[in-house]
Design an enzyme around this catalytic site. Sequence first.
Site, PDB file in Angstrom:
ATOM      1  N   LYS A 142      -6.508 -14.853   0.073  1.00  0.00           N
ATOM      2  CA  LYS A 142      -5.721 -13.739   0.626  1.00  0.00           C
ATOM      3  C   LYS A 142      -6.533 -13.098   1.727  1.00  0.00           C
ATOM      4  CE  LYS A 142      -1.661 -11.926  -0.255  1.00  0.00           C
ATOM      5  NZ  LYS A 142      -0.492 -12.585  -0.862  1.00  0.00           N
TER       6      LYS A 142
HETATM    7  P1  NAD Z   1       7.420  -6.411   3.695  1.00  0.00           P
HETATM    8  O1  NAD Z   1       6.398  -5.772   4.524  1.00  0.00           O
HETATM    9  O2  NAD Z   1       8.424  -7.304   4.329  1.00  0.00           O
HETATM   10  O3  NAD Z   1       8.254  -5.308   2.863  1.00  0.00           O
HETATM   11  C1  NAD Z   1       7.651  -4.359   2.025  1.00  0.00           C
HETATM   12  C2  NAD Z   1       8.693  -3.320   1.632  1.00  0.00           C
HETATM   13  O4  NAD Z   1       8.116  -2.411   0.707  1.00  0.00           O
HETATM   14  C3  NAD Z   1       9.213  -2.496   2.793  1.00  0.00           C
HETATM   15  O5  NAD Z   1      10.594  -2.290   2.635  1.00  0.00           O
HETATM   16  C4  NAD Z   1       8.455  -1.182   2.653  1.00  0.00           C
HETATM   17  O6  NAD Z   1       9.156  -0.095   3.218  1.00  0.00           O
HETATM   18  C5  NAD Z   1       8.401  -1.095   1.148  1.00  0.00           C
HETATM   19  N1  NAD Z   1       7.389  -0.177   0.665  1.00  0.00           N
HETATM   20  C6  NAD Z   1       6.149   0.032   1.139  1.00  0.00           C
HETATM   21  N2  NAD Z   1       5.544   0.982   0.430  1.00  0.00           N
HETATM   22  C7  NAD Z   1       6.429   1.381  -0.511  1.00  0.00           C
HETATM   23  C8  NAD Z   1       6.394   2.341  -1.542  1.00  0.00           C
HETATM   24  N3  NAD Z   1       5.310   3.116  -1.747  1.00  0.00           N
HETATM   25  N4  NAD Z   1       7.469   2.451  -2.329  1.00  0.00           N
HETATM   26  C9  NAD Z   1       8.558   1.678  -2.127  1.00  0.00           C
HETATM   27  N5  NAD Z   1       8.644   0.768  -1.171  1.00  0.00           N
HETATM   28  C10 NAD Z   1       7.598   0.623  -0.368  1.00  0.00           C
HETATM   29  O7  NAD Z   1       6.610  -7.168   2.546  1.00  0.00           O
HETATM   30  P2  NAD Z   1       7.067  -8.393   1.649  1.00  0.00           P
HETATM   31  O8  NAD Z   1       6.616  -9.632   2.321  1.00  0.00           O
HETATM   32  O9  NAD Z   1       8.485  -8.209   1.259  1.00  0.00           O
HETATM   33  O10 NAD Z   1       6.099  -8.189   0.395  1.00  0.00           O
HETATM   34  C11 NAD Z   1       6.452  -7.334  -0.688  1.00  0.00           C
HETATM   35  C12 NAD Z   1       5.653  -7.735  -1.910  1.00  0.00           C
HETATM   36  O11 NAD Z   1       5.950  -9.103  -2.223  1.00  0.00           O
HETATM   37  C13 NAD Z   1       4.142  -7.674  -1.774  1.00  0.00           C
HETATM   38  O12 NAD Z   1       3.578  -7.358  -3.025  1.00  0.00           O
HETATM   39  C14 NAD Z   1       3.773  -9.105  -1.412  1.00  0.00           C
HETATM   40  O13 NAD Z   1       2.435  -9.409  -1.735  1.00  0.00           O
HETATM   41  C15 NAD Z   1       4.745  -9.835  -2.299  1.00  0.00           C
HETATM   42  N6  NAD Z   1       5.017 -11.229  -1.891  1.00  0.00           N
HETATM   43  C16 NAD Z   1       5.480 -11.532  -0.654  1.00  0.00           C
HETATM   44  C17 NAD Z   1       5.762 -12.857  -0.339  1.00  0.00           C
HETATM   45  C18 NAD Z   1       6.343 -13.256   0.992  1.00  0.00           C
HETATM   46  O14 NAD Z   1       6.657 -14.449   1.149  1.00  0.00           O
HETATM   47  N7  NAD Z   1       6.551 -12.354   1.924  1.00  0.00           N
HETATM   48  C19 NAD Z   1       5.532 -13.850  -1.280  1.00  0.00           C
HETATM   49  C20 NAD Z   1       5.074 -13.512  -2.541  1.00  0.00           C
HETATM   50  C21 NAD Z   1       4.828 -12.181  -2.844  1.00  0.00           C
END
Ligand code: NAD
Length: 425
Positions: free
Chosen positions: A114
């Site tokens: 990561k």
């Molecule tokens: P992103 O940046 O696209 O979206 C994150 C979202 O969370 C946004 O809508 C943001 O406004 C919201 N957010 C931020 N802080 C917040 C809070 N305090 N309370 C509520 N909402 C909040 O990110 P993503 O890629 O969707 O990632 C989200 C999660 O999923 C992370 O934990 C990431 O590690 C995990 N993840 C992502 C992927 C991927 O392919 N993108 C894969 C596996 C896991």
Amino acid sequence: MTTTAPAAQAPAGNPWHDAREQLDAVAGKMGIDPGMREVLRHCKREFTVNFPVKMDDGTVRVFTGYRVHHNEARGPVKGGLRYSLNVSLDEVRALAMWMTWKCAVAGLPFGGAKGGVIVDPRALSTGELERMTRRFAAEIGMLIGPDADVPAPDMGTDAQVMAWIMDTYSMMHGHSAPAVITGKPVSIGGSTGRVEATGRGVLFVTQEACRARGMALEGATVAVQGFGNVGATAAKLLGEAGAKVVAVSDSEGAIYAADGLGDIAALVERKRTRGLIPDGHPGTHITNAELLELPVDILVPAALEGQIHGGNAERIRAKMIVEGANGPTTPEADRILAQNGVYVVPDILANAGGVIVSYFEWVQDLQSFFWEEHEVNLRLERIIKRAFQEVADIHAGAGGTLREAAYMLAVRRVVEATQSRGIFP
Ligand code: NAD
């Protein structure tokens, strides 16, 4: 691109402690040798860079970034890059360890990594973001590569950021190297289906979890925390599958309508153009904390780690939690949820769709042979449902929680690989 909340909203606790606690619990149960346990409790490489970037106003700012490799026994390391003010070395370590388990649960030939930069990407101009990304890519250039370490998007980063990293690495090596990174635009070797892959994986595991619990997904009420790549896609696909999405949120707050929020695709568009929360939204404005405690059938935390903790776990009323985010539930909360009969589909299984399709992207890039989207989605469905079944089988035999079962499968696979390779020299 969506971004993380300001530091004031950072989750309490330490995800690295949580990640190690989760491993310790399962290693104890499995009787893993103490030496092997120490290997698994540490990250193999931890790289910190402080690098300067020229800002638009002519000043120079120094940013801090990290790239951490947890374990590479099963193959080149894989894991996302996060841009957020909450990024810390301990957060990156935890996320790297979780990637090791996630790849192993899905049976992918990768270890875990990561990375991240301490930055609010919303506060930078496009030019500043590009210069910062390219300099960071150059700084971690000695670690990344198609055979070594293949990054991907995470919170605060997107396909454009991946494209700049791919281009920077390619310029440094004198030839195009699409397989150095996944989550790229399709025009430069990205995979069809990658953008929606994590959310689609959440849909598939939710279908399997409903089947395992004898619960209908059709008509089930769903609350989703986080409305970015994972949360918005999961909400849209769960809605299309017949579930009733009653609440969604982003860092500004949540909206709730007991009868359902209606067209989720329209909400995605609304978030892009006006923001999710402004006046006139369909439903009531509630807080992120309130969203987590709604009386729903399925809760999908898809934002930050540490959101369900000892302080609120007792008030969670969902029957099932499907962890779209990494590490949204602390070990203390896990124990409370288990006592209360809440069925938790753990992150290392529930959100593996992203890395599974990243694996497809890497394979396609290496072969320069690209697949149709329906083929990508079908293979994703096959792999993630197989992983769910393997975890469910262990769960049926060993008892405990589904997270422990997933960890048992993952740890066993990593231990087997480490033992087969032996300890060098
Ligand atoms: P992103 O940046 O696209 O979206 C994150 C979202 O969370 C946004 O809508 C943001 O406004 C919201 N957010 C931020 N802080 C917040 C809070 N305090 N309370 C509520 N909402 C909040 O990110 P993503 O890629 O969707 O990632 C989200 C999660 O999923 C992370 O934990 C990431 O590690 C995990 N993840 C992502 C992927 C991927 O392919 N993108 C894969 C596996 C896991």
